[in-house]
Write a protein that holds these residues in place. Structure first.
Motif, PDB file in Angstrom:
ATOM      1  N   ALA A  15     -32.404  16.564  11.929  1.00 63.46           N
ATOM      2  CA  ALA A  15     -32.338  15.955  10.599  1.00 63.46           C
ATOM      3  C   ALA A  15     -31.237  14.900  10.566  1.00 63.46           C
ATOM      4  O   ALA A  15     -30.225  15.019  11.262  1.00 63.46           O
ATOM      5  N   SER A  16     -31.447  13.888   9.739  1.00 65.31           N
ATOM      6  CA  SER A  16     -30.509  12.758   9.700  1.00 65.31           C
ATOM      7  C   SER A  16     -29.209  13.075   8.984  1.00 65.31           C
ATOM      8  O   SER A  16     -28.223  12.355   9.128  1.00 65.31           O
ATOM      9  N   ARG A  17     -29.217  14.151   8.222  1.00 58.77           N
ATOM     10  CA  ARG A  17     -27.978  14.556   7.558  1.00 58.77           C
ATOM     11  C   ARG A  17     -28.016  16.046   7.320  1.00 58.77           C
ATOM     12  O   ARG A  17     -29.031  16.710   7.545  1.00 58.77           O
ATOM     13  N   SER A  18     -26.921  16.580   6.870  1.00 58.50           N
ATOM     14  CA  SER A  18     -26.815  18.018   6.680  1.00 58.50           C
ATOM     15  C   SER A  18     -27.625  18.448   5.458  1.00 58.50           C
ATOM     16  O   SER A  18     -27.333  18.044   4.343  1.00 58.50           O
ATOM     17  N   ILE A  19     -28.659  19.231   5.713  1.00 52.39           N
ATOM     18  CA  ILE A  19     -29.517  19.691   4.612  1.00 52.39           C
ATOM     19  C   ILE A  19     -29.791  21.182   4.696  1.00 52.39           C
ATOM     20  O   ILE A  19     -30.413  21.754   3.822  1.00 52.39           O
ATOM     21  N   PHE A  20     -29.338  21.773   5.745  1.00 50.66           N
ATOM     22  CA  PHE A  20     -29.864  23.078   6.081  1.00 50.66           C
ATOM     23  C   PHE A  20     -29.486  24.175   5.105  1.00 50.66           C
ATOM     24  O   PHE A  20     -30.198  25.149   4.996  1.00 50.66           O
ATOM     25  N   MET A  40     -36.876  25.377   6.651  1.00 49.70           N
ATOM     26  CA  MET A  40     -37.432  24.534   7.694  1.00 49.70           C
ATOM     27  C   MET A  40     -38.686  25.185   8.247  1.00 49.70           C
ATOM     28  O   MET A  40     -38.753  26.408   8.394  1.00 49.70           O
ATOM     29  N   GLY A  41     -39.650  24.357   8.574  1.00 52.06           N
ATOM     30  CA  GLY A  41     -40.894  24.889   9.100  1.00 52.06           C
ATOM     31  C   GLY A  41     -41.481  24.004  10.183  1.00 52.06           C
ATOM     32  O   GLY A  41     -41.188  22.813  10.259  1.00 52.06           O
ATOM     33  N   ALA A  99     -41.643  29.471   9.987  1.00 54.75           N
ATOM     34  CA  ALA A  99     -40.685  28.966   9.012  1.00 54.75           C
ATOM     35  C   ALA A  99     -39.410  29.771   9.118  1.00 54.75           C
ATOM     36  O   ALA A  99     -39.427  30.939   9.541  1.00 54.75           O
ATOM     37  N   ILE A 100     -38.308  29.137   8.707  1.00 58.75           N
ATOM     38  CA  ILE A 100     -37.020  29.806   8.785  1.00 58.75           C
ATOM     39  C   ILE A 100     -36.186  29.420   7.572  1.00 58.75           C
ATOM     40  O   ILE A 100     -36.122  28.253   7.184  1.00 58.75           O
ATOM     41  N   SER A 101     -35.562  30.411   6.968  1.00 63.99           N
ATOM     42  CA  SER A 101     -34.744  30.184   5.780  1.00 63.99           C
ATOM     43  C   SER A 101     -33.337  29.735   6.182  1.00 63.99           C
ATOM     44  O   SER A 101     -32.972  29.798   7.364  1.00 63.99           O
ATOM     45  N   PRO A 102     -32.532  29.318   5.195  1.00 62.34           N
ATOM     46  CA  PRO A 102     -31.148  28.921   5.525  1.00 62.34           C
ATOM     47  C   PRO A 102     -30.324  30.031   6.161  1.00 62.34           C
ATOM     48  O   PRO A 102     -29.354  29.752   6.871  1.00 62.34           O
ATOM     49  N   ILE A 103     -30.707  31.283   5.921  1.00 63.15           N
ATOM     50  CA  ILE A 103     -29.982  32.389   6.536  1.00 63.15           C
ATOM     51  C   ILE A 103     -30.733  32.931   7.749  1.00 63.15           C
ATOM     52  O   ILE A 103     -30.519  34.066   8.173  1.00 63.15           O
ATOM     53  N   SER A 104     -31.629  32.076   8.284  1.00 61.01           N
ATOM     54  CA  SER A 104     -32.337  32.358   9.541  1.00 61.01           C
ATOM     55  C   SER A 104     -33.324  33.519   9.470  1.00 61.01           C
ATOM     56  O   SER A 104     -33.577  34.168  10.481  1.00 61.01           O
ATOM     57  N   ARG A 140     -32.525  27.860  14.241  1.00 56.30           N
ATOM     58  CA  ARG A 140     -31.865  26.682  13.676  1.00 56.30           C
ATOM     59  C   ARG A 140     -30.399  26.695  14.054  1.00 56.30           C
ATOM     60  O   ARG A 140     -29.787  27.761  14.159  1.00 56.30           O
ATOM     61  N   ASP A 141     -29.869  25.499  14.242  1.00 55.54           N
ATOM     62  CA  ASP A 141     -28.454  25.308  14.503  1.00 55.54           C
ATOM     63  C   ASP A 141     -27.936  24.447  13.357  1.00 55.54           C
ATOM     64  O   ASP A 141     -28.092  23.223  13.368  1.00 55.54           O
ATOM     65  N   ASN A 142     -27.336  25.081  12.374  1.00 61.08           N
ATOM     66  CA  ASN A 142     -26.913  24.349  11.190  1.00 61.08           C
ATOM     67  C   ASN A 142     -25.838  23.313  11.497  1.00 61.08           C
ATOM     68  O   ASN A 142     -25.773  22.264  10.854  1.00 61.08           O
ATOM     69  N   ALA A 143     -24.999  23.597  12.479  1.00 59.80           N
ATOM     70  CA  ALA A 143     -23.938  22.649  12.828  1.00 59.80           C
ATOM     71  C   ALA A 143     -24.513  21.363  13.406  1.00 59.80           C
ATOM     72  O   ALA A 143     -23.916  20.290  13.261  1.00 59.80           O
ATOM     73  N   LYS A 144     -25.670  21.461  14.056  1.00 58.25           N
ATOM     74  CA  LYS A 144     -26.299  20.294  14.671  1.00 58.25           C
ATOM     75  C   LYS A 144     -27.441  19.746  13.818  1.00 58.25           C
ATOM     76  O   LYS A 144     -28.113  18.788  14.231  1.00 58.25           O
ATOM     77  N   ASN A 145     -27.668  20.355  12.661  1.00 61.23           N
ATOM     78  CA  ASN A 145     -28.786  19.924  11.797  1.00 61.23           C
ATOM     79  C   ASN A 145     -30.100  19.889  12.551  1.00 61.23           C
ATOM     80  O   ASN A 145     -30.905  18.970  12.399  1.00 61.23           O
ATOM     81  N   THR A 146     -30.323  20.885  13.373  1.00 62.80           N
ATOM     82  CA  THR A 146     -31.492  20.909  14.254  1.00 62.80           C
ATOM     83  C   THR A 146     -32.204  22.250  14.157  1.00 62.80           C
ATOM     84  O   THR A 146     -31.556  23.295  14.080  1.00 62.80           O
TER      85      THR A 146
END
Length: 118
Positions: free
Chosen positions: A24-29, A34-35, A50-55, A71-77
């Motif tokens: 992702a281009s910016r922090s949105i997680f 995410m799906g 699909a995965i929620s913000p708390i994985s 998901r890797d929230n630190a990498k927005n990926t």
């Protein structure tokens, strides 16, 4: 606006593995689920995982035990690890980000082709 960029698709033999990435281009997680969706020729697009913000993750039955979303929230990926691939997994795979509280904020990547064939 958020841009999502997928990578990692390609051609693989049946039984092989691939890992898809979506950056992702910016922090949105923290506010977005995410799906990963896929669309095969002549078929409707379907949600694969699909995965929620708390994985917290969920999957369609046909990929349970073979695919893993993370998901890797630190990498927005967000990732989709695909194992024991089958020809029926062949499709264009799309990354999606959907706001938890405002479905008007709904973003898609450009898609990446996955082909499972011998």
């Amino acid at each position: 606006q958020v841009q999502l960029v997928e990578s990692g698709g390609g051609l693989v033999q049946p039984g092989g593995s691939l890992r898809l990435s979506c950056a992702a281009s910016r922090s949105i997680f923290s506010l977005y689920a995410m799906g990963w969706y896929r669309q095969a020729p002549g078929k409707q697009r379907e949600l694969v995982a699909a995965i929620s913000p708390i994985s917290r993750a969920n999957y369609i039955d046909s990929v349970k035990g073979r695919f893993t979303i993370s998901r890797d929230n630190a990498k927005n990926t967000v990732y989709l690890q695909m194992e024991r691939l089958k020809p029926e997994d062949t499709a264009v795979y799309y990354c999606n980000a959907r706001h938890l509280y405002n479905t008007g904020y709904d973003y898609w990547g450009q898609g990446t082709q996955v082909t499972v064939s011998s």
